[in-house]
Write an enzyme that holds these catalytic residues in place. Structure first.
Site, PDB file in Angstrom:
ATOM      1  N   LYS A  78       0.856  -1.196   0.000  1.00 22.75           N
ATOM      2  CA  LYS A  78       0.000   0.000   0.000  1.00 22.75           C
ATOM      3  C   LYS A  78       0.884   1.236   0.000  1.00 22.75           C
ATOM      4  O   LYS A  78       1.950   1.231   0.629  1.00 22.75           O
ATOM      5  CB  LYS A  78      -0.878  -0.008   1.251  1.00 22.75           C
ATOM      6  CG  LYS A  78      -1.646   1.285   1.503  1.00 22.75           C
ATOM      7  CD  LYS A  78      -2.535   1.219   2.742  1.00 22.75           C
ATOM      8  CE  LYS A  78      -3.172   2.585   3.002  1.00 22.75           C
ATOM      9  NZ  LYS A  78      -4.063   2.577   4.161  1.00 22.75           N
ATOM     10  N   GLU A 128      -7.891  12.038  13.180  1.00 23.02           N
ATOM     11  CA  GLU A 128      -7.007  10.899  13.423  1.00 23.02           C
ATOM     12  C   GLU A 128      -6.023  11.123  14.577  1.00 23.02           C
ATOM     13  O   GLU A 128      -5.143  11.981  14.512  1.00 23.02           O
ATOM     14  CB  GLU A 128      -6.239  10.589  12.125  1.00 23.02           C
ATOM     15  CG  GLU A 128      -5.485   9.285  12.176  1.00 23.02           C
ATOM     16  CD  GLU A 128      -5.101   8.787  10.782  1.00 23.02           C
ATOM     17  OE1 GLU A 128      -5.733   9.195   9.777  1.00 23.02           O
ATOM     18  OE2 GLU A 128      -4.148   8.010  10.687  1.00 23.02           O
TER      19      GLU A 128
END
Ligand SMILES: C=C(O[C@@H]1C=C(C(=O)O)C=C[C@H]1O)C(=O)O
Ligand SMILES: [Mg+2]
Length: 460
Positions: free
Chosen positions: A214, A263
């Site tokens: 990724k 986050e």
């Protein structure tokens, strides 16, 4: 009329100056206050702070901090060991401060760049690889209780004392403060859109070829205004529009980096350590029904679950290295923000032995939510193909105290204000079955929080 806390602060400062011994370079005084509006404090502190302001509020509003001015600054401008250097300097600083041991002492605030090895542009000259400051004047609102902490040199501090006196006088004025947004956005550019789409296609094929799992690729949009943008106005809107985010700002001279991030990177509260896995995204629905459908789709979509899994696996592994027990739910749930919903997995651990917050930051940054997997290959890929200098975007930003507790968020949904100009940033997790145009759409949704707060378009 001077209210009680202002008198007490000045009395205590003078008392400490008298008793400070030769090992003391700084004194730090903390005093409870009545309620002070943090945005008013930030706004009124513009002149006092000489271009050094910090703002922090967490999603639960458990801790709101506003720092003005700089008592001491810790900066690292080289590549290696930046987290441990900051920690070392912070410990050294704390030893030279005289503060009331019943209080918490001074706090350290600041952030780091995303990748010290990426080629730098002029845009981020005021934001080194690490910069954390001890504010001269700090407003803390912890679980609703307000206090002011003043930290100044113990000697030759006439200039600082005068500035503090003026700031305290300003604070007690009854005048209400207007923060209207009088700068109008006249132009929005998307920077290197085609290069970015090409980079996503390239990353997708490299992933399919087995080179890595990724990689997160980000891009920039730039907005031009007819006047200088006032950061207080943007912060006010971010607090109103994104109440479930970390709202942060770090001002450095005439530049201000700010945003509203959902986050958490890491929080440490003695031996409790917390982190968050956030990856996998879809827009909010226009109706309740559509919103639920989109959420249910996200919870079952294999591409988004795949993106998310990399983050859970990496954070679990990093936490297990330092924690006896790590608690992670088996399945992600949904985290719904105003403009976007994400797959979300909270992480909690109990540290095995005393572990420093900055060493946790070092272990975790960047998680595969902002870098990729494996980390070093993903970072190399970003350096090679991403047409952007991320600066402090997607990096740790936060605070720590003298005991080593504190919290860092990941500085996404953010922008850099520079006079009449703003750069805003958004990225997305690219995996083997990513489609460049869908990823492009995802970054457009992630621009929305900053665009709305700035009063650019896409306010819907
Ligand atoms: C990179 C960003 O967001 C990250 C990427 C996400 C994704 O690709 O689904 C989701 C949340 C964040 O961890 C950003 O907002 O700029
Ligand atoms: Mg994504």
């Amino acid at each position: 009329m001077v209210t009680l806390y202002q008198n007490k602060i000045q009395e205590q400062l003078h008392m400490m100056m008298k008793t400070a011994n030769t090992n003391t370079s700084f004194i730090s005084v903390n005093e409870k206050t009545d309620n002070i509006d943090p945005l008013r404090f930030f706004h009124l502190g513009e002149e006092f702070s000489l271009g050094q302001r910090f703002f922090w509020s967490d999603p639960a509003n458990e801790a709101v901090y506003v720092g003005l001015g700089c008592a001491y600054s810790i900066e690292v401008s080289h590549h290696e060991n930046r987290f441990m250097e900051v920690e070392h300097e912070w410990k050294r600083f704390i030893k030279q401060v005289m503060f009331d041991q019943k209080g918490r002492g001074p706090l350290l605030f600041g952030g780091f760049s995303f990748d010290p090895l990426k080629a730098k542009t002029k845009r981020w000259v005021n934001f080194p690889e690490a910069k954390m400051i001890i504010p001269m004047m700090l407003l803390s609102i912890v679980k609703g209780d307000s206090s002011i902490t003043i930290t100044i040199p113990s000697k030759n501090n006439e200039e600082e004392l005068l500035r503090i006196e003026q700031m305290l006088a300003l604070l007690q004025q009854e005048k209400t403060v207007q923060y209207e947004h009088n700068a109008t956005c006249v132009k929005i550019f998307e920077i290197e859109k085609d290069e970015w789409l090409t980079a996503v296609a390239k990353a997708t094929s490299d992933i399919r070829n087995g080179e890595l799992g990724k990689v997160v690729l980000a891009r920039e949009a730039r907005l031009l205004f007819d006047k200088r943008i006032n950061p207080t106005v943007v912060l006010k809107r971010l607090r109103e529009q994104q109440p479930f985010s970390y709202v942060f700002a770090f001002e450095n001279g005439s530049d201000c980096f700010l945003g509203a991030s959902p986050e958490q990177l890491v929080k440490k509260d003695d031996d409790m350590c917390y982190s968050t896995c956030l990856a996998g995204s879809i827009r909010r629905g226009k109706t309740l029904k559509e919103d639920k459908e989109l959420g249910n789709w996200l919870l079952q979509d294999s591409k988004n679950l795949h993106e998310h899994r990399f983050v859970v696996d990496m954070i679990r592994e990093a936490m297990l290295e330092v924690c006896d027990e790590v608690i992670i739910p088996d399945q992600p749930s949904l985290l719904k923000m105003r403009d976007i919903q994400h797959l979300y997995t909270p992480v909690k651990g109990f540290s095995r032995q005393p572990i420093s917050l900055l060493s946790l930051v070092e272990r975790l940054h960047p998680t595969p939510a902002l870098g990729g997997t494996p980390r070093s290959k993903a970072l190399r890929k970003i350096r090679e193909i991403e047409p952007l200098d991320r600066g402090w975007y997607a990096s740790p930003i936060g605070w720590l105290d003298a005991k080593g507790n504190g919290e860092f968020a990941v500085a996404i949904r953010s922008g850099l204000l520079q006079g009449n100009e703003v750069s805003i940033f958004a990225g997305c997790g690219v995996v083997g079955d990513s489609d460049p145009l869908s990823e492009y759409e995802e970054t457009r949704v992630k621009f929305k929080p900053m665009l709305s707060a700035l009063g650019g378009s896409e306010n819907e």
